[in-house]
Design a protein around this motif. Structure first.
Motif, PDB file in Angstrom:
ATOM      1  N   TYR A  86       0.826  -1.206   0.000  1.00 56.29           N
ATOM      2  CA  TYR A  86       0.000   0.000   0.000  1.00 56.29           C
ATOM      3  C   TYR A  86       0.862   1.259   0.000  1.00 56.29           C
ATOM      4  CZ  TYR A  86      -3.369   3.592   1.107  1.00 56.29           C
ATOM      5  OH  TYR A  86      -4.136   4.731   1.050  1.00 56.29           O
ATOM      6  N   GLY A  87       0.453   2.186  -0.818  1.00 54.53           N
ATOM      7  CA  GLY A  87       1.093   3.492  -0.893  1.00 54.53           C
ATOM      8  C   GLY A  87       0.216   4.408  -1.713  1.00 54.53           C
ATOM      9  N   THR A  88       0.541   5.678  -1.718  1.00 54.44           N
ATOM     10  CA  THR A  88      -0.230   6.640  -2.502  1.00 54.44           C
ATOM     11  C   THR A  88       0.690   7.441  -3.412  1.00 54.44           C
ATOM     12  OG1 THR A  88      -0.071   8.361  -0.792  1.00 54.44           O
ATOM     13  CG2 THR A  88      -1.983   6.875  -0.702  1.00 54.44           C
ATOM     14  N   GLN A  98      -1.719   4.006  -4.998  1.00 54.35           N
ATOM     15  CA  GLN A  98      -0.634   4.005  -5.971  1.00 54.35           C
ATOM     16  C   GLN A  98      -0.965   3.316  -7.291  1.00 54.35           C
ATOM     17  OE1 GLN A  98       3.496   3.418  -4.560  1.00 54.35           O
ATOM     18  NE2 GLN A  98       3.533   1.647  -5.907  1.00 54.35           N
ATOM     19  N   GLN A  99      -1.571   2.137  -7.253  1.00 52.18           N
ATOM     20  CA  GLN A  99      -1.837   1.424  -8.499  1.00 52.18           C
ATOM     21  C   GLN A  99      -2.917   2.120  -9.323  1.00 52.18           C
ATOM     22  OE1 GLN A  99      -1.432  -3.023  -8.416  1.00 52.18           O
ATOM     23  NE2 GLN A  99      -1.773  -2.716  -6.225  1.00 52.18           N
ATOM     24  N   GLY A 125      -5.789   2.362   3.265  1.00 50.60           N
ATOM     25  CA  GLY A 125      -4.910   1.217   3.429  1.00 50.60           C
ATOM     26  C   GLY A 125      -5.360   0.189   4.432  1.00 50.60           C
ATOM     27  N   THR A 126      -6.390   0.498   5.209  1.00 45.31           N
ATOM     28  CA  THR A 126      -6.798  -0.427   6.279  1.00 45.31           C
ATOM     29  C   THR A 126      -7.432  -1.698   5.739  1.00 45.31           C
ATOM     30  OG1 THR A 126      -8.929   0.700   6.524  1.00 45.31           O
ATOM     31  CG2 THR A 126      -7.108   1.460   7.928  1.00 45.31           C
ATOM     32  N   GLY A 182      -3.265  -6.093  -2.292  1.00 48.72           N
ATOM     33  CA  GLY A 182      -2.559  -5.678  -3.497  1.00 48.72           C
ATOM     34  C   GLY A 182      -3.184  -6.139  -4.795  1.00 48.72           C
ATOM     35  N   TRP A 183      -3.643  -7.407  -4.842  1.00 51.37           N
ATOM     36  CA  TRP A 183      -4.230  -7.912  -6.077  1.00 51.37           C
ATOM     37  C   TRP A 183      -5.602  -7.312  -6.339  1.00 51.37           C
ATOM     38  CZ3 TRP A 183      -1.347  -9.579  -9.656  1.00 51.37           C
ATOM     39  CH2 TRP A 183      -0.196 -10.326  -9.382  1.00 51.37           C
TER      40      TRP A 183
END
Length: 334
Positions: A120-122, A129-130, A189-190, A194-195
């Motif tokens: 997770y990221g932004t 991010q994705q 993100g909580t 990822g998929w």
């Protein structure tokens, strides 16, 4: 006669069949680091005579290596390298302005760059991010370019001979997730997986193609999305471990995607993986209005019955368009 391609068809074979449509064209492709499908696409089509290939990449030094590879196989083809960071809207705007300085006549835009199943990221703009990189960055870039590209194609009142192609490289990973219109950031993100986030971004790529086809098909734009296949030798896929592939199988069982339970990934070589890029960018059969907005696999139009509704529905496509306009703080009315 329509050529029948398979999962084992190479990009060179498709390019050879489409060489009259490659010759003389100006092509822009994003995500062009060596070892990726964007670079492979550019070097595959170069020997067939495009006039100009614009390589847009977050790493211009690596993209310059691809430009040298193109020069080695096709010295007559002009190349340009542009810095493009899809995770920054401000930088995307800079890149679009630079591209339009280089050329307002672009025949093919291939939105290839992507990140996959990341932690997770932004983005710098606060978007997961994705989704922010794979969809929003390309949504903004494409729409900043389109008005000038469309104008250039009708200068003198004479429309271009062939449609402007916009190709969005998606994935059959769209099956893992729909666009979470009210919560694209997974609860900051909580609730992130990822998929699922990758699936959301790939569904968005497909819906974006649908929107472009519906909004601009009558103005000479053909837009399609595609799944290149699982190419384990690319930069994007190389980091995948067997446990990642196994995880996809577990998710498919949870989601009821039976056809993937025992056959998660049919691996392809880079040459085979880039074939659908070439088909999407140049094959004449895709000029037919009834296939505009379609999703492609193995260099053919996939049966719509094999595409999840959330990745092809026109209502969802319009919802995504409005959401995307809000996220980039700019409306694009066509």
């Amino acid at each position: 006669m329509t050529t029948t391609y398979t999962a084992k068809t190479t990009g060179e074979a498709v390019a050879r069949d489409s060489q009259t449509r490659i010759a003389g064209r100006t092509v822009l492709v994003t995500g062009t680091s060596p070892g990726g499908l964007g670079a492979a696409f550019a070097t595959t089509i170069a020997p067939f005579g495009p006039t100009h290939i614009i390589l847009a990449s977050h790493n211009v030094v690596k993209a310059e290596h691809v430009a040298k590879d193109i020069a080695a196989v096709a010295p007559a083809v002009k190349t340009s390298v542009v810095k493009l960071d899809l995770s920054s809207q401000a930088q995307v705007r800079e890149a679009a302005a630079e591209i339009l300085k280089i050329s307002t006549h672009i025949d093919i835009l291939v939105n290839n760059a992507a990140v996959m199943a990341t932690s997770y990221g932004t983005t710098v703009d606060g978007i997961e991010q994705q989704f922010g990189t794979n969809h929003i960055g390309h949504f903004l870039l494409t729409n900043l370019l389109l008005p000038k590209l469309l104008e250039a194609r009708t200068q003198g009142g004479v429309p271009a001979k062939e449609p402007l192609r916009v190709v969005n490289v998606a994935s059959n990973g769209f099956r893992f997730g729909w666009v979470r219109y009210e919560d694209i950031n997974f609860g900051d993100g909580t609730t992130y997986e990822g998929w699922f986030a990758y699936g959301q971004s790939k569904s968005a790529n497909m819906l974006f193609s649908r929107s472009l086809a519906e909004k601009l098909g009558n103005r000479g734009v053909v837009s399609v999305s595609l799944h290149p296949g699982v190419v384990i030798t690319t930069n994007l896929s190389r980091s995948l471990a067997m446990e990642d592939i196994s995880e996809m199988g577990v998710l498919d069982r949870k989601l009821g995607n039976r056809s993937y339970w025992d056959n998660v990934a049919n691996l392809k070589s880079t040459a085979e993986g880039v074939a659908t890029h070439v088909f999407a960018a140049f094959d004449a059969s895709l000029d037919a209005p009834e296939v505009n907005g379609s999703y492609l696999e193995d260099s053919h139009v996939e049966d719509v019955g094999n595409v999840k509704s959330w990745a092809r529905d026109s209502v969802d496509a319009e919802k995504l368009w409005k959401l995307s306009e809000g996220l980039v703080s700019q409306n694009f009315d066509y």
